[in-house]
Design an enzyme around this catalytic site. Structure first.
Site, mmCIF file in Angstrom:
data_model
loop_
_atom_site.group_PDB
_atom_site.id
_atom_site.type_symbol
_atom_site.label_atom_id
_atom_site.label_comp_id
_atom_site.label_asym_id
_atom_site.label_seq_id
_atom_site.Cartn_x
_atom_site.Cartn_y
_atom_site.Cartn_z
ATOM 1 N N ASP A 191 0.858 -1.180 0.000
ATOM 2 C CA ASP A 191 0.000 0.000 0.000
ATOM 3 C C ASP A 191 0.896 1.233 0.000
ATOM 4 O O ASP A 191 2.132 1.116 -0.002
ATOM 5 C CB ASP A 191 -0.974 -0.002 1.192
ATOM 6 N N HIS A 266 -2.806 3.241 -4.808
ATOM 7 C CA HIS A 266 -2.299 2.859 -3.472
ATOM 8 C C HIS A 266 -0.880 2.317 -3.546
ATOM 9 O O HIS A 266 -0.537 1.364 -2.839
ATOM 10 C CB HIS A 266 -3.221 1.802 -2.832
ATOM 11 N N GLU A 332 -9.997 2.390 -5.099
ATOM 12 C CA GLU A 332 -9.762 3.812 -4.837
ATOM 13 C C GLU A 332 -8.680 4.447 -5.712
ATOM 14 O O GLU A 332 -7.812 5.152 -5.220
ATOM 15 C CB GLU A 332 -9.387 3.999 -3.359
ATOM 16 N N TRP A 398 -16.522 -4.541 -0.909
ATOM 17 C CA TRP A 398 -16.230 -3.853 0.365
ATOM 18 C C TRP A 398 -17.079 -2.610 0.545
ATOM 19 O O TRP A 398 -17.387 -2.223 1.652
ATOM 20 C CB TRP A 398 -14.738 -3.519 0.456
ATOM 21 N N GLU A 475 -4.149 1.614 10.033
ATOM 22 C CA GLU A 475 -3.724 3.008 10.245
ATOM 23 C C GLU A 475 -3.591 3.321 11.734
ATOM 24 O O GLU A 475 -2.702 4.048 12.162
ATOM 25 C CB GLU A 475 -4.743 3.987 9.644
HETATM 26 C C1 ACM Z 1 -10.535 -0.519 0.822
HETATM 27 O O1 ACM Z 1 -10.973 -0.453 1.980
HETATM 28 N N1 ACM Z 1 -10.024 0.563 0.254
HETATM 29 C C2 ACM Z 1 -10.578 -1.735 0.053
#
Ligand code: ACM
Ligand code: ZN
Length: 764
Positions: A191, A266, A332, A398, A475
């Site tokens: 990521d 990402h 994203e 998700w 995080e």
């Molecule tokens: C995600 O939570 N961006 C897969």
């Protein structure tokens, strides 16, 4: 004679019923479990019997023997003559991963079609034993179990990019999964904030991309970016040898590891290592948190070098992981950089792609082709549907269930991990008094109540739901203790959802079994959430009356409440049935277990009575599916919000909130207000302005007033009522338009659309 026989039979039946022992607290609950009398005792004289020619059974036997040795000190011998035995029998007719377990006074027999089922039979036995019991007899109750899983994909995900967890913690995580019969570990290895897997051809990925400047003490999104010369000390990575060892460790526990090599977004960590992979090709330092300003986070989709890089990376990754699926991320992706990049635009032209969504689809399809050429398949987050799904890709849903439903209808395999309730980085209690989490509110009961098969699917398409998993983003999770706390006990609830038949699910029964698991966690020194003691306050209307029901997830929990603003005590009113709300008031409620008030803070709810209560609200732009508060009429339910983002508030993203209320009849009013929330770090801003309009016929609206936002957009948090008072009018319709804001300059999302959160339109 006949009578005598019946009496005798009844007597026998009664004695069996009386003597049959209480069921052990096995989670996930077996499909069928019948108790008998007495126990099988495991001690130093117990042996393990199995077909010696099978190496895979030897691994399973070794697992069992070493577990028993650890908790008791007994060394179980294999395949030696003995009076008492634990026997593994391969029987091909039993379904994949299923097992039949028979415990008698002299033997434990586990039958299964492969060592996988044997392993699960062992896990069920182990759950009947206490965690630690030095050299005392280990008693397994006499019983008969027939068991098999509901779903093939029973997963847990872990993000090791935002926080790097070393091999020991990964093994502990795998052990926890195995104890709950979970069989897929989705390992999020890449990521923006860290690249975690050594790639021999590209050493900088871990020399540079695995390390960042340590800003752990600061809010994730507000961390200053690294400056030249600052030491990157925070991070780590796995060598390929460590990966191999972990893959083997998992395989011995019937767990397949699905590695995630995230792309095309990402990947700021990869770009920090090899800047030529981005659209700008500008050098950048590894990100320290969630501040994306001036950072490149995407691979360039117009640069063929990117594809050869990724193919080389995957060519090293795939041999390490025997999994048939390789996760390629896909979530994203900010399309902005592609829109501005000449190479990306040239690619779109040469490939005849009409927009950047199709460019993303091109990217994923090209990678899929490569992965398929290596006899593997890809799975990606649900954004890979945008611009066209790759021909054989599986989809991980998700952002709610919509992506999963769409993919299943297209006859693609699906894994469900909807953020609500399957993101285990979300709060599971409180949030007052909880360790800091990213938001949300996924309590153990909400996890337990979820069904991975969406109602929208027909029988044929249901078959494409491979299963479900929980996802854990890190995080805010920076220690093993915190990670344990976030996944326990929710992993137990997840396990029952994905293993046990739907018709066997029963919250109260699960909750009772869970108490035994709490003791096990404590004995093993595992950190866990003791449960959600926060009273769930659920307002609802019935026959035009506002009522509120209270619920606690605590086993044998009672609820005491007040309506005068004081803190509930053991002497406060006991909750028996829904409470009618007839005036504006503050309700406070607390859970009581064994004569003690539980939880750190009482649940608190403000109610306001006004003229629009219970009226329906029409929205011109839809409410975000993530922020539905209590349902479609949350803006007229009399329920006021607090600073907690995940509850009470209707959220709107990008577009303005335009809400129209029908009061049902012409009504005299003189004040309208809209309650709004600001939470700077969560990208939630008070609206720029709020316009109030009224109408008698629902067609022609007259503006009453437009109120501008008086609060500084850089303020961290605020709850503000936008309000218009006017001379009395008799109207039937009210329209409220709140103008959404952009993230302000200096914010990590500067220039991007913010969120607008509203809790109530108060009409007086
Ligand atoms: C995600 O939570 N961006 C897969
Ligand atoms: Zn580009």
């Amino acid at each position: 004679m006949v009578l005598k026989k019946t009496v005798l039979l009844l007597f026998l039946l009664a004695s069996v019923l009386m003597n049959a022992q209480q069921q052990p607290s096995i989670i996930p609950k077996p499909v069928d479990l019948k108790m008998g009398n007495g126990n099988f005792t495991i001690d130093g004289n117990t042996t393990i019997q199995y077909d010696k020619s099978r190496k895979d059974l030897k691994a399973t036997a070794d697992f069992f023997a070493s577990y028993i040795k650890n908790i008791s000190g007994f060394s179980l011998k294999s395949n030696k003559a003995a009076a008492k035995k634990v026997e593994f029998v391969i029987e091909k007719s039993i379904q994949e991963e299923g097992y039949q377990l028979t415990v008698s006074l002299t033997a434990i027999v586990i039958k299964a079609s492969s060592p996988k089922g044997v392993f699960y039979g062992i896990q069920s036995i182990l759950q009947t034993l206490p965690a630690i019991r030095n050299n005392a007899a280990l008693e397994v109750p006499v019983m008969q179990v027939n068991d098999y899983p509901r779903f093939k994909w029973r997963g847990m995900h872990l993000d090791v990019s935002r926080h790097f967890f070393g091999p020991d913690m990964i093994k502990e995580y795998i052990d926890l999964m195995a104890s709950y019969k979970i069989n897929v570990f989705h390992w999020h290895l890449v990521d923006d904030q860290g690249w975690r897997i050594a790639i021999k051809k590209y050493p900088k990925l871990t020399e540079i991309g695995a390390w960042r400047v340590d800003n752990t003490n600061l809010n994730w999104r507000e961390r200053p970016q690294a400056k030249e010369g600052e030491k990157p000390t925070y991070g780590g990575f796995y060598t390929q040898e460590q990966i191999k060892e972990i893959v083997k460790y998992a395989a011995e526990r019937n767990i397949t590891i699905v590695p995630e090599i995230e792309m095309p977004g990402h990947v700021a960590s990869a770009i920090a290592s090899y800047p030529q992979l981005s659209c700008t090709q500008q050098p950048q330092l590894p990100m320290t948190g969630g501040n994306y300003s001036n950072m490149s986070s995407n691979y360039c989709a117009g640069n063929d070098e990117v594809f050869s890089f990724l193919e080389n990376v995957l060519a090293e990754v795939m041999p390490l992981f025997p999994s048939s699926y390789i996760h390629i991320g896909g979530d994203e992706v900010d399309k902005g950089p592609w829109n501005k990049c000449v190479r990306c635009q040239a690619r779109m032209k040469s490939e005849g792609l009409k927009d950047e969504h199709e460019l993303q689809s091109y990217f994923i399809k090209r990678i899929e082709k490569f992965v398929i050429s290596k006899k593997r398949k890809i799975i990606g987050w649900d954004e890979i549907l945008e611009g066209g799904l790759a021909p054989e890709a599986a989809v991980m849903s998700w952002r709610g269930e919509a992506g999963g439903i769409e993919a299943a209808k297209m006859k693609h395999n699906v894994v469900m991990t909807p953020g609500t309730p399957f993101y285990f980085d979300h709060y599971q209690a409180g949030p007052e008094g909880e360790l800091l989490a990213i938001g949300g509110f996924n309590t153990v009961k909400r996890v337990y109540d979820y069904d991975p098969i969406p109602k929208e699917l027909n029988k044929e398409d249901e078959a494409y739901i491979l299963g479900a998993q929980a996802s854990v983003w890190t995080e805010y999770i920076t220690t093993p203790e915190h990670l344990e706390y976030m996944v326990l006990p929710r992993m137990a609830a997840l396990a029952e959802v994905i293993w046990s038949p739907k018709e066997n699910k029963n919250w109260d029964n699960f909750n009772e079994r869970l108490q035994y698991h709490f003791k096990g966690y404590a004995q093993k020194g595992l950190h866990y959430s003791p449960g959600n003691f926060t009273v769930n306050v659920k307002p609802f209307s019935e026959n035009g009356q506002l009522l509120v029901s209270l619920f606690t997830e605590a086993l044998n929990g009672q609820i005491r409440y007040t309506t005068d603003g004081t803190e509930p005590t053991l002497q406060s009113e006991k909750y028996e049935k829904p409470i009618g709300i007839k005036s504006s008031l503050v309700l406070k409620a607390a859970t009581v277990v064994d004569g003690q008030i539980k939880g750190l803070q009482a649940a608190k709810q403000n109610f306001v009575m006004h003229k629009a209560i219970g009226n329906s609200v029409q929205y011109t732009n839809p409410v975000s599916q993530y922020y539905l508060a209590d349902g479609p009429n949350s803006l007229t339910d009399g329920v006021r919000g607090t600073n907690a983002v995940g509850k009470y508030w209707h959220g709107f993203s990008e577009k303005d909130m335009i809400a129209t209320i029908d009061l049902g009849q012409a009504t005299t009013i003189e004040n309208i207000s809209l309650g709004c929330l600001q939470n700077y770090s969560d990208w939630i801003f008070l609206p720029q302005s709020v316009k109030f309009e009224v109408s008698t016929d629902g067609k022609f609206f007259k503006e009453i007033k437009t109120v501008n936002n008086p609060v500084d957009i850089n303020q961290k948090s605020a709850v503000h009522n936008f309000s218009a008072t006017f001379t009395q009018e008799k109207v039937r319709y009210i329209k409220v338009t709140a103008k959404n804001n952009l993230c302000p300059p200096g914010h990590s999302g500067a220039g991007k659309p913010g969120w607008l959160f509203a809790d109530e339109i108060i009409v007086e």
